[in-house]
Design a protein around this motif. Structure first.
Motif, PDB file in Angstrom:
ATOM      1  N   GLU A 161      11.156  46.588 117.879  1.00 35.58           N
ATOM      2  CA  GLU A 161      10.205  47.484 118.552  1.00 35.58           C
ATOM      3  C   GLU A 161       9.252  46.673 119.421  1.00 35.58           C
ATOM      4  O   GLU A 161       8.939  47.025 120.551  1.00 35.58           O
ATOM      5  CB  GLU A 161       9.420  48.277 117.508  1.00 35.58           C
ATOM      6  CG  GLU A 161       8.337  49.150 118.113  1.00 35.58           C
ATOM      7  CD  GLU A 161       7.787  50.159 117.118  1.00 35.58           C
ATOM      8  OE1 GLU A 161       8.605  50.881 116.522  1.00 35.58           O
ATOM      9  OE2 GLU A 161       6.564  50.229 116.951  1.00 35.58           O
ATOM     10  N   ARG A 162       8.785  45.548 118.872  1.00 35.21           N
ATOM     11  CA  ARG A 162       7.863  44.703 119.622  1.00 35.21           C
ATOM     12  C   ARG A 162       8.526  44.149 120.885  1.00 35.21           C
ATOM     13  O   ARG A 162       7.952  44.162 121.959  1.00 35.21           O
ATOM     14  CB  ARG A 162       7.394  43.564 118.714  1.00 35.21           C
ATOM     15  CG  ARG A 162       6.774  42.422 119.443  1.00 35.21           C
ATOM     16  CD  ARG A 162       6.102  41.478 118.493  1.00 35.21           C
ATOM     17  NE  ARG A 162       4.670  41.626 118.575  1.00 35.21           N
ATOM     18  CZ  ARG A 162       3.813  41.233 117.654  1.00 35.21           C
ATOM     19  NH1 ARG A 162       4.251  40.693 116.555  1.00 35.21           N
ATOM     20  NH2 ARG A 162       2.538  41.377 117.830  1.00 35.21           N
ATOM     21  N   LEU A 163       9.778  43.684 120.736  1.00 34.89           N
ATOM     22  CA  LEU A 163      10.489  43.107 121.883  1.00 34.89           C
ATOM     23  C   LEU A 163      10.725  44.148 122.963  1.00 34.89           C
ATOM     24  O   LEU A 163      10.604  43.867 124.148  1.00 34.89           O
ATOM     25  CB  LEU A 163      11.827  42.518 121.433  1.00 34.89           C
ATOM     26  CG  LEU A 163      11.720  41.190 120.700  1.00 34.89           C
ATOM     27  CD1 LEU A 163      13.074  40.788 120.141  1.00 34.89           C
ATOM     28  CD2 LEU A 163      11.210  40.114 121.644  1.00 34.89           C
ATOM     29  N   ALA A 189       8.919  46.647 123.585  1.00 38.46           N
ATOM     30  CA  ALA A 189       7.653  46.986 124.244  1.00 38.46           C
ATOM     31  C   ALA A 189       7.253  45.872 125.211  1.00 38.46           C
ATOM     32  O   ALA A 189       6.299  46.006 125.962  1.00 38.46           O
ATOM     33  CB  ALA A 189       6.554  47.215 123.212  1.00 38.46           C
ATOM     34  N   MET A 190       7.994  44.755 125.168  1.00 42.37           N
ATOM     35  CA  MET A 190       7.725  43.631 126.067  1.00 42.37           C
ATOM     36  C   MET A 190       8.696  43.699 127.252  1.00 42.37           C
ATOM     37  O   MET A 190       9.644  44.465 127.234  1.00 42.37           O
ATOM     38  CB  MET A 190       7.939  42.311 125.318  1.00 42.37           C
ATOM     39  CG  MET A 190       6.830  41.967 124.370  1.00 42.37           C
ATOM     40  SD  MET A 190       7.141  40.346 123.649  1.00 42.37           S
ATOM     41  CE  MET A 190       5.574  40.051 122.852  1.00 42.37           C
ATOM     42  N   PRO A 191       8.465  42.870 128.254  1.00 43.77           N
ATOM     43  CA  PRO A 191       9.399  42.877 129.375  1.00 43.77           C
ATOM     44  C   PRO A 191      10.717  42.207 128.999  1.00 43.77           C
ATOM     45  O   PRO A 191      10.998  41.103 129.422  1.00 43.77           O
ATOM     46  CB  PRO A 191       8.670  42.098 130.473  1.00 43.77           C
ATOM     47  CG  PRO A 191       7.642  41.306 129.769  1.00 43.77           C
ATOM     48  CD  PRO A 191       7.311  41.996 128.505  1.00 43.77           C
ATOM     49  N   MET A 192      11.491  42.878 128.159  1.00 48.90           N
ATOM     50  CA  MET A 192      12.777  42.326 127.753  1.00 48.90           C
ATOM     51  C   MET A 192      13.863  43.333 128.053  1.00 48.90           C
ATOM     52  O   MET A 192      13.793  44.480 127.608  1.00 48.90           O
ATOM     53  CB  MET A 192      12.764  42.006 126.260  1.00 48.90           C
ATOM     54  CG  MET A 192      14.127  42.155 125.636  1.00 48.90           C
ATOM     55  SD  MET A 192      14.463  41.227 124.150  1.00 48.90           S
ATOM     56  CE  MET A 192      13.910  39.622 124.438  1.00 48.90           C
ATOM     57  N   ARG A 208      14.056  52.287 123.626  1.00 49.33           N
ATOM     58  CA  ARG A 208      12.671  51.816 123.660  1.00 49.33           C
ATOM     59  C   ARG A 208      11.753  52.794 122.942  1.00 49.33           C
ATOM     60  O   ARG A 208      10.795  52.409 122.303  1.00 49.33           O
ATOM     61  CB  ARG A 208      12.213  51.629 125.101  1.00 49.33           C
ATOM     62  CG  ARG A 208      12.881  50.436 125.757  1.00 49.33           C
ATOM     63  CD  ARG A 208      12.199  50.062 127.043  1.00 49.33           C
ATOM     64  NE  ARG A 208      13.045  49.191 127.833  1.00 49.33           N
ATOM     65  CZ  ARG A 208      13.007  47.862 127.778  1.00 49.33           C
ATOM     66  NH1 ARG A 208      12.153  47.262 126.989  1.00 49.33           N
ATOM     67  NH2 ARG A 208      13.813  47.149 128.518  1.00 49.33           N
TER      68      ARG A 208
END
Lengths: 249, 238
Positions: free
Chosen positions: A83-85, A87-90, A246
Motif C-alpha cells: 500500500e505504501r509503495l 502511494a509512492m511514485p512507483m 492502488r
C-alpha cells in the motif's frame, strides 16, 4: 515505468534473501540434492536418468520460484508495504519486473549449480550446448515467479497461497510429459497439455539434452518453445499488474 | 494559510458497513491537525481516503488542489499506516534507502530522516529485532523522506514512551512550521491538546472540528476527554 525503481526493487528483494541465510542455502542446494537423489535411484539405469533429469531441471526452478514469490508477495500485501509503495511514485510494472529480475538472478545461480552438477559428476547425457539448459531453467523460474505474482492476488493468507500449488502447478507437472509422453495423452488432455506453459519448458529442456538428427531443426524448436514460455510470462505479469490496485476497498 | 486537504461530504463503506459517514473538513498548511476518536471510529478509512488508497463511496477529497490519489501527489505525500509498513528482514538503513531510491533521493536524505526519528544508534539493526515503538519510527522515517507537503500519520505515537512522544510532537510542529500540513490520528485523547486543530470522530462521523481551546470553552470542560464525552452525551440527548 522507470529502471531506477525496478532495480531498487530487485536490489531490495536480493538484500532480503541475503539476510535469510537458510532460505538462500535451501534455494541453492535443494535442487541439486534432489537431482542427486534421482541419479542414485536410477544407479543401474542411467538411461532413465537421462530421460527424467532434463524435465526435473525444468520443473524445480518453476516450483521453487512459484512458492517463494507467492509467499513474498503476499507478505508485501499484508504488511502494508505494498500500500505504501503504491502511494509512492512507483509503477506497478516496476514492482513486478523488480521481483522478476531478482528471482530470475537467483534462478540463474540455482540452475547454474544444478546444471553443472548434472552435466558433470552425475553424468547426465547432454547433447546440446549446456548453457542453453541454464537459459531454459531461468525462463522457467521467471515463469514460476510470474505465476506466483499473479496467484498471490487471489490469496488472503499464506496458507491459501501455498494451496494454489496443487491447483496451478501439479496439473502442469502431470501433463508436461514427465509421466506420459504428451502425444500419448487422451485427446482433451493432450489439448490441455498444449495450452499449459510448463509443457513447453519441459519440451525445450528435453530437446536440448537429447539433441539428435536435424540439429538446426531441433534448435529452432527449442527457441520456439522458449518463446511460448516468455510470452506466457509477459501475459501473466501484465495480468498481475492489473490485480495490483492502488485503491482498495 | 492555504488548504492542503479539503474533504467534502465523504462517505466510505468497508465490508458492508459505513466507516465514514458524511464527513467534511479542511486541513491547512502550517498546522498540525489532530484526528481523534476511539479505535473503530473510522479514522484510518478517512486517512486512507486522503492518501488516495481507499475506494470511496461518495464525496470529494482534494489534496493540494488535486483529487486525492492523483499521480502528481505521489511525490508530495508522506504516509504512515497504522501497522509499521516496513520490511522486518531488512535493517533500518536498508529499509529507508530502498524507499529513498523509489522516490529518487540520495543517501543524504536517508541520514536526515533516520536522525530525525532518533534511530541513528539502530541504523544497522534489523527491524525485526527492534521494539514496537522503534519499528513505528522506522515507518515514520520513510514518510519523512523528501520533505512532503502533506504528512498523513495514522497513530504514529502508539506504544511510545512519553519522552519520545513529546519529541515526535515537537517534530510534527517543526515540520508544520517549515511549511507542511500534518494530519495525525490518535485514540489517546490527551494528545489532542498538542494539536493546532482538532477533529473528533465517533462512529464514522465528526462530532467536533475546532481548536483545542475553542472546544474546551464551548463544552465548558477542562480536558479533551471530558469535552468528547460532553459532546457525545449532548448528541444522544437530542
Amino acid at each position: 515505468m522507470s529502471p531506477r525503481v525496478t532495480f531498487a526493487v530487485a536490489a531490495r528483494v536480493l538484500a532480503q534473501l541475503r539476510h535469510d541465510h537458510r532460505t538462500l542455502a535451501l534455494l541453492l542446494v535443494v535442487p541439486s540434492a534432489v537431482l542427486g537423489l534421482l541419479r542414485w535411484m536410477y544407479d543401474s539405469r542411467p538411461d532413465v536418468f537421462d530421460q527424467l533429469g532434463p524435465a526435473l531441471l525444468a520443473l524445480i526452478p518453476f516450483i521453487v520460484m512459484f512458492l517463494v514469490t507467492s509467499v513474498t508477495t503476499l507478505r508485501e500485501r499484508s504488511s502494508g508495504t505494498l500500500e505504501r509503495l503504491l502511494a509512492m511514485p512507483m509503477g506497478r510494472l516496476d514492482l513486478l519486473l523488480g521481483y522478476g529480475l531478482a528471482f530470475g538472478l537467483m534462478a540463474a545461480l540455482q540452475s547454474g549449480i544444478a546444471v553443472a552438477l548434472c552435466a558433470g559428476p552425475l553424468g547426465l547425457d547432454v547433447r546440446g550446448p549446456v548453457w542453453v539448459l541454464v537459459v531454459v531453467a531461468v525462463a522457467d523460474a521467471v515463469l514460476g515467479t510470474a505465476f506466483g505474482l499473479f496467484v498471490s492476488a487471489f490469496a488472503r493468507t499464506e496458507f491459501q497461497a501455498v494451496q494454489f500449488m496443487p491447483l496451478v502447478v501439479v496439473p502442469q507437472i502431470l501433463l508436461c510429459g514427465l509421466f506420459l509422453s504428451r502425444d500419448a495423452l487422451p485427446g482433451p488432455l493432450s489439448v490441455l497439455s498444449d495450452a499449459l506453459p510448463l509443457s513447453y519448458a519441459v519440451d525445450a529442456m528435453t530437446l536440448v539434452a537429447s539433441r539428435t538428427g536435424d540439429v538446426a531443426g531441433v534448435d529452432g524448436q527449442v527457441w520456439r518453445d522458449l518463446g511460448v514460455v516468455a510470452a506466457v510470462t509477459v501475459l501473466l505479469l501484465a495480468l498481475g499488474a492489473v490485480t495490483l490496485r492502488r485503491r482498495t476497498p | 494559510m492555504s488548504n492542503a486537504v479539503r474533504v467534502d461530504r465523504l462517505r466510505v463503506t468497508r465490508g458492508g458497513t459505513t466507516a465514514v459517514d458524511d464527513v467534511s473538513f479542511t486541513a491547512r498548511t502550517g498546522e498540525v491537525t489532530g484526528l481523534l476518536g476511539p479505535s473503530g471510529s473510522g479514522k484510518s478509512s478517512l486517512l486512507r481516503a486522503v492518501v488516495g488508497v481507499q475506494v470511496v463511496a461518495g464525496g470529494i477529497v482534494e489534496v493540494l488542489g488535486r483529487p486525492a490519489g492523483s499521480r502528481e501527489l505521489r511525490h508530495r505525500i508522506g504516509y504512515v499506516t497504522q501497522a509499521p509498513s516496513v520490511y522486518d528482514d531488512l535493517t533500518v538503513t536498508e529499509n529507508v534507502r530502498f524507499f529513498a531510491r523509489v522516490l529518487g533521493l540520495g543517501p543524504q536524505a536517508v541520514d536526515e530522516v533516520v536522525g530525525a526519528v532518533d534511530l541513528g544508534r539502530h541504523r544497522d539493526s534489523r527491524v525485526a529485532r527492534l521494539s514496537g515503538g522503534e519499528r513505528s519510527r522506522v515507518s515514520l522515517a520513510v514518510a519523512l523522506l523528501g520533505t512532503p507537503d502533506l504528512l498523513v500519520l495514522d497513530e504514529p505515537t502508539v506504544g511510545l514512551d512519553p519522552v519520545l512522544r513529546l519529541d515526535l510532537w515537537a517534530l510534527f510542529h517543526r515540520l508544520a512550521r517549515e511549511g507542511a500540513a500534518v494530519v495525525v490520528s490518535s485514540h489517546v485523547m490527551d494528545e489532542a491538546q498538542r494539536c493546532d486543530r482538532l477533529l473528533l470522530m465517533r462512529s464514522g462521523r465528526l462530532v467536533a472540528d475546532d481548536s483545542p481551546e475553542g472546544l474546551l470553552a464551548r463544552t465548558g470542560t477542562a480536558d479533551v476527554e471530558s469535552a468528547f464525552l460532553a459532546l457525545v452525551r449532548g448528541q444522544e440527548a437530542r
